[in-house]
Structures are given as C-alpha cells and as structure tokens.
Scaffold this motif. Structure first.
Motif, mmCIF file in Angstrom:
data_model
loop_
_atom_site.group_PDB
_atom_site.id
_atom_site.type_symbol
_atom_site.label_atom_id
_atom_site.label_comp_id
_atom_site.label_asym_id
_atom_site.label_seq_id
_atom_site.Cartn_x
_atom_site.Cartn_y
_atom_site.Cartn_z
ATOM 1 N N GLN A 197 0.830 -1.208 0.000
ATOM 2 C CA GLN A 197 0.000 0.000 0.000
ATOM 3 C C GLN A 197 0.864 1.257 0.000
ATOM 4 O O GLN A 197 0.577 2.218 -0.730
ATOM 5 N N TRP A 211 3.813 -9.120 -4.832
ATOM 6 C CA TRP A 211 2.431 -9.607 -4.981
ATOM 7 C C TRP A 211 2.372 -11.118 -4.781
ATOM 8 O O TRP A 211 1.417 -11.626 -4.180
ATOM 9 N N ALA A 229 -10.035 -12.157 -8.501
ATOM 10 C CA ALA A 229 -9.229 -10.945 -8.660
ATOM 11 C C ALA A 229 -7.835 -11.308 -9.196
ATOM 12 O O ALA A 229 -7.285 -12.352 -8.839
ATOM 13 N N ASP A 233 -6.155 -8.077 -2.736
ATOM 14 C CA ASP A 233 -6.411 -6.695 -2.320
ATOM 15 C C ASP A 233 -5.726 -6.485 -0.972
ATOM 16 O O ASP A 233 -6.118 -7.122 0.022
ATOM 17 N N ARG A 236 -8.024 -5.841 1.919
ATOM 18 C CA ARG A 236 -8.798 -7.028 2.292
ATOM 19 C C ARG A 236 -7.931 -7.984 3.113
ATOM 20 O O ARG A 236 -8.402 -8.582 4.092
#
Length: 291
Positions: A197, A211, A229, A233, A236
């Motif tokens: 983030q 990732w 997805a 996320d 999440r």
C-alpha cells in the motif's frame, strides 16, 4: 520538533552507558527507569528510520539512474546496485524484519527482502550473522542501535528454532508461545500488505515478487483472497488478518507477557536477546514453510 536519527543514536548511547552504571551499582529503581527510557528511545529510533525512507523512495534502496527502456519493448527500468554499493547483510535483515513486524525464519526474511528490494539476501549466511551479533553484543553491550537476535520460547526462554528478531523489539514481541506462530504469521501478512500500500501510494508499483508473497499469505487466511481478482487486495488481506488475530490476541499476549516477565527477572541482557541454549541450535529451520 522530532529528534534526528543522529540525536536519537547519541541518546541511545548515553542511556546504555547509564544503564551499565546502574546495573553495576545494583540500583534496581534506576535500572528500571533507564530501561523504560531506552525502550522509548529505541522505538523513536525505529520510527525515525522508517520515516527517513518516505515518501519518495519508500523503503527502497537507492539506485543509480537506469537507462531508458526501449520504446518497442516498454520494459520497466531496473538496475541492480553495483557490488561495491551493496547493503550490509545485517541491514538487509533489519529492513526485512522491520517490514514483517515479528520474528521470522531466514527463508521468509530472504524472500521478503528479495520481494521488495533489488538485491538478493542469501538465507544461509544468517547463521554466521547471528553468531557475530552475539559476539559483538557480549563484547560491546548496547554499542549499536540494534542487533539481529533470537526469538525466545515461552517455556524455557531458549532460542526458538529458526527464528530471528530485532533487539529493539520488547521481550514480549520476541517471545514465541503456543499461539505465536499463527499470530506472527498474520502480522507478517499485514506488514507485507501495508508495504505494498505504501509503495502504491508513493507512486512505486510493487514488484511482482511482492504480490506473489502477499498471495501466499492471503491463501491461508480466511476471507483474505478473492480467486476472481488478478491480485490480492492489500486492504482485504489486512482486514482478514486482523479479524483472525483478534481471536488469538488476548491469550497470546498474556502468555508472552508472563514469559517476558520471567525473562527480565531471570536472564541477563545478553540472554534476553540471544537466549540460553547453544548457538548451534538456534537457526535450524525445521519447517521449510513460508513462516
């Protein structure tokens, strides 16, 4: 005005000198006061270190200018550091553990560092690093701002097999109780998601390896992963990890705090950091798993 890293390091050095004097004088009240001040100063130093990396090059090693990408390939620009500019391995480990936020195995430390930074970190080198850190602390005490040390088992207060920690963390954070492997795993997941983030907010796309690391965490946390997805996320993952952690947190904290109190009462400073078992047993990573 917040103190600079240099000012905080001077304060840490001064407090450590005072601590040695108080311990030698057997002044328990003064020793306790200085230890509290030392923990506060160490926390401030950690915060200042993290802040120094923000916001433009968020926790990324400085790199020389990279050549422009080919107009036909559109490949991202990426340059490895030259060998003479390599970051010392203890600093690599410090950066990875600071990101993860809890004791971790050499394998996970290496995977995390390589996921977010441009250099590799060879996990097999960490056994000798920890021995060097213990020798340095034994000889010089709190001469350095931090040491790479051991996590401790809650029952015997010996090094937890295959786990490294930071000396700037309080003892409670370095204790491994029955529930700690899972709660620390969730902490690792949150730290990884938060770093992604921060990179995104600062305009730095997270590397593919970051990732992949987050996906490995998310797959084992209920509600953290949406198979539809393309990528997990981060928000999440953080919410799901925190929700599960809340189930274990109270009992885990109580076990850690009880063990930490025994450690402070029974162990010398060097034993609180490196444990009481032979060093040769400290870094055998028996699991071979993510954490």
């Amino acid at each position: 005005m917040a103190a600079s890293l240099e000012e905080l390091e001077q304060r840490l050095s001064h407090l450590r000198t005072e601590l040695r004097g108080a311990v030698r004088a057997r002044d328990k009240a003064e020793t306790a006061r200085i230890r509290r001040a030392l923990r506060e100063a160490e926390a401030a130093w950690e915060h200042a270190l993290e802040t120094e990396a923000e916001p433009d090059d968020e926790a990324l090693p400085a790199e020389p200018p990279a050549p422009q990408a080919s107009a036909t390939t559109g490949a991202p620009r990426r340059t490895e550091r030259p060998a003479h500019g390599s970051i010392p391995i203890r600093e690599q480990v410090h950066q990875a553990l600071t990101l993860l936020g809890a004791p971790a195995s050499p394998k996970l430390i290496s995977s995390t560092y390589e996921a977010f930074f441009t250099e590799s970190l060879v996990a097999t080198k960490l056994a000798s690093l920890r021995r060097d850190e213990e020798r340095s602390f034994t000889a010089q005490g709190y001469a350095r701002p931090y040491y790479i040390c051991a996590a401790l088992t809650h029952d015997r207060l010996v090094p937890a097999r295959g786990l490294l920690a930071l000396s700037t963390w309080p003892v409670e954070r370095r204790i491994i109780g029955p529930l700690s492997p899972r709660t620390d795993f969730l902490t690792h997941a949150v730290g990884t998601a938060e770093q992604i983030q921060r990179l995104t907010t600062a305009g730095h796309p997270a590397p593919d390896a970051a990732w992949r690391l987050l996906r490995r965490f998310a797959l084992t946390i209920p509600g953290a992963y949406d198979a539809a997805a393309p990528e997990p996320d981060p928000a999440r993952v953080i919410a799901a990890a925190n929700a599960e952690a809340a189930v274990h947190q109270q009992e885990d904290d109580q076990q850690r705090q009880t063990a930490a109190q025994r450690a402070r009462t029974q162990l010398a400073d060097v034993q609180q950091l490196f444990g009481t078992a032979p060093m040769r047993d400290a870094l055998r990573d028996a699991s071979g798993t993510l954490s």
